[in-house]
Every structure is written in C-alpha cells, then in structure tokens.
Design a protein around this motif. Structure first.
Motif, PDB file in Angstrom:
ATOM      1  N   ASP A 122       0.858  -1.182   0.000  1.00 50.69           N
ATOM      2  CA  ASP A 122       0.000   0.000   0.000  1.00 50.69           C
ATOM      3  C   ASP A 122       0.896   1.233   0.000  1.00 50.69           C
ATOM      4  OD1 ASP A 122      -1.806   2.043   0.393  1.00 50.69           O
ATOM      5  OD2 ASP A 122      -2.540   1.311   2.321  1.00 50.69           O
ATOM      6  N   THR A 123       1.110   1.822  -1.174  1.00 49.72           N
ATOM      7  CA  THR A 123       2.023   2.958  -1.286  1.00 49.72           C
ATOM      8  C   THR A 123       1.424   4.256  -0.766  1.00 49.72           C
ATOM      9  OG1 THR A 123       1.334   3.304  -3.578  1.00 49.72           O
ATOM     10  CG2 THR A 123       3.326   1.974  -3.203  1.00 49.72           C
ATOM     11  N   SER A 124       0.161   4.221  -0.324  1.00 49.80           N
ATOM     12  CA  SER A 124      -0.410   5.420   0.283  1.00 49.80           C
ATOM     13  C   SER A 124       0.063   5.576   1.731  1.00 49.80           C
ATOM     14  CB  SER A 124      -1.943   5.387   0.242  1.00 49.80           C
ATOM     15  OG  SER A 124      -2.448   4.357   1.077  1.00 49.80           O
ATOM     16  N   THR A 125       0.673   4.514   2.268  1.00 49.14           N
ATOM     17  CA  THR A 125       1.231   4.558   3.616  1.00 49.14           C
ATOM     18  C   THR A 125       2.557   5.307   3.570  1.00 49.14           C
ATOM     19  OG1 THR A 125       0.204   2.431   4.082  1.00 49.14           O
ATOM     20  CG2 THR A 125       1.968   3.130   5.560  1.00 49.14           C
ATOM     21  N   ASP A 126       2.780   6.168   4.530  1.00 52.20           N
ATOM     22  CA  ASP A 126       3.979   7.001   4.569  1.00 52.20           C
ATOM     23  C   ASP A 126       5.259   6.174   4.486  1.00 52.20           C
ATOM     24  OD1 ASP A 126       5.380   9.453   4.810  1.00 52.20           O
ATOM     25  OD2 ASP A 126       5.701   9.049   6.939  1.00 52.20           O
ATOM     26  N   GLY A 127       6.102   6.502   3.526  1.00 56.86           N
ATOM     27  CA  GLY A 127       7.411   5.889   3.404  1.00 56.86           C
ATOM     28  C   GLY A 127       7.449   4.606   2.601  1.00 56.86           C
ATOM     29  N   VAL A 128       6.301   4.053   2.220  1.00 54.30           N
ATOM     30  CA  VAL A 128       6.273   2.808   1.458  1.00 54.30           C
ATOM     31  C   VAL A 128       6.527   3.126  -0.014  1.00 54.30           C
ATOM     32  CG1 VAL A 128       4.846   0.862   0.717  1.00 54.30           C
ATOM     33  CG2 VAL A 128       4.731   1.675   3.082  1.00 54.30           C
ATOM     34  N   THR A 129       7.538   2.475  -0.588  1.00 49.60           N
ATOM     35  CA  THR A 129       7.879   2.695  -1.994  1.00 49.60           C
ATOM     36  C   THR A 129       8.030   1.360  -2.709  1.00 49.60           C
ATOM     37  OG1 THR A 129      10.254   2.735  -1.540  1.00 49.60           O
ATOM     38  CG2 THR A 129       9.103   4.856  -1.496  1.00 49.60           C
ATOM     39  N   VAL A 130       7.928   1.425  -4.026  1.00 50.29           N
ATOM     40  CA  VAL A 130       8.119   0.243  -4.863  1.00 50.29           C
ATOM     41  C   VAL A 130       9.258   0.527  -5.832  1.00 50.29           C
ATOM     42  CG1 VAL A 130       7.087  -1.256  -6.603  1.00 50.29           C
ATOM     43  CG2 VAL A 130       5.691  -0.440  -4.686  1.00 50.29           C
ATOM     44  N   VAL A 131      10.223  -0.377  -5.883  1.00 49.22           N
ATOM     45  CA  VAL A 131      11.312  -0.324  -6.846  1.00 49.22           C
ATOM     46  C   VAL A 131      10.880  -1.203  -8.014  1.00 49.22           C
ATOM     47  CG1 VAL A 131      13.726  -0.908  -7.267  1.00 49.22           C
ATOM     48  CG2 VAL A 131      13.037   0.010  -5.040  1.00 49.22           C
ATOM     49  N   HIS A 132      10.848  -0.640  -9.208  1.00 46.82           N
ATOM     50  CA  HIS A 132      10.426  -1.389 -10.395  1.00 46.82           C
ATOM     51  C   HIS A 132      11.640  -1.984 -11.092  1.00 46.82           C
ATOM     52  CE1 HIS A 132       6.292  -0.047 -10.013  1.00 46.82           C
ATOM     53  NE2 HIS A 132       6.805   1.114  -9.633  1.00 46.82           N
TER      54      HIS A 132
END
Length: 115
Positions: free
Chosen positions: A30-40
C-alpha cells in the motif's frame, strides 16, 4: 529519495565488509502509507538487475566485496521498499556491512565474510 539506515553491531575497522540482498514473495504494498515505496525491476540498470536476479533465483545475494551497483541499489531503496517484477511483488532485505537499507523481507541466513 532519502534513505533511512539502521546500524547494527558487526563491522569494525580492519574487518571485511559484506552486503546482502534478499527477497521473498509478498502482496502488493500500500504505497499510500507514509514511506512505502516500490522499486520497479524494469527501471533498474543491468548491473542492479543482475544483483536482483541472483537474489530472486537463490533467495539471497551475498558478496564480500561491495560493487558500486550494490551501493546504487541500496541508495534506491528505503526501509519500507518492495520490489515489483513482471507484476509480482517481493519484500526486500538490503544490508551493506552493518547498515540495513530495506527490511520488508525477513533477514536471511547468509554467510559472513569475517567468519
């Protein structure tokens, strides 16, 4: 992107330095959570993809000599980063020497350079 690091006891001056990248399957974060990121994966340069490929194939990538690509990959992640590859998501554990750069996967049972 800022990188948060957590220090662990372990490396001291004069001892070898090592790095570990580990992956484990996970659900889409859930990238809406602060600090959560996805590396593609598709956005990574070839040398960083090779590190990720090794971690995905074997569950862990470990090295006692730390190549620049590993530092570049660590700079790309935060402690709450996950990896996306072909629509599949993976938690990450990225540690260089005694600094953890990502911990959305469990710490692996990896070899130690100074043992």
């Amino acid at each position: 992107m800022s990188v948060t690091a957590t220090a662990l006891a372990g490396c001291v001056d004069g001892m070898p330095h090592d790095a570990v990248v580990a992956t484990e399957p996970t659900s889409e974060p859930d990238t809406s959570t602060d600090g959560v990121t996805v590396v593609h994966y598709a956005d990574l340069p070839a040398d960083e993809r090779a590190i990720v490929d090794d971690a995905l194939e074997d569950g862990v990538h470990h090295t006692c000599g730390i190549p620049p690509a590993l530092h570049d990959f660590a700079d790309r992640v935060s402690q709450k980063s996950s990896l996306e590859r072909n629509g599949d998501y993976y938690g990450l554990w990225v540690r260089i020497s005694d600094v953890i750069h990502a911990h959305t996967a469990a710490p692996p049972n990896a070899p130690d350079c100074w043992l």
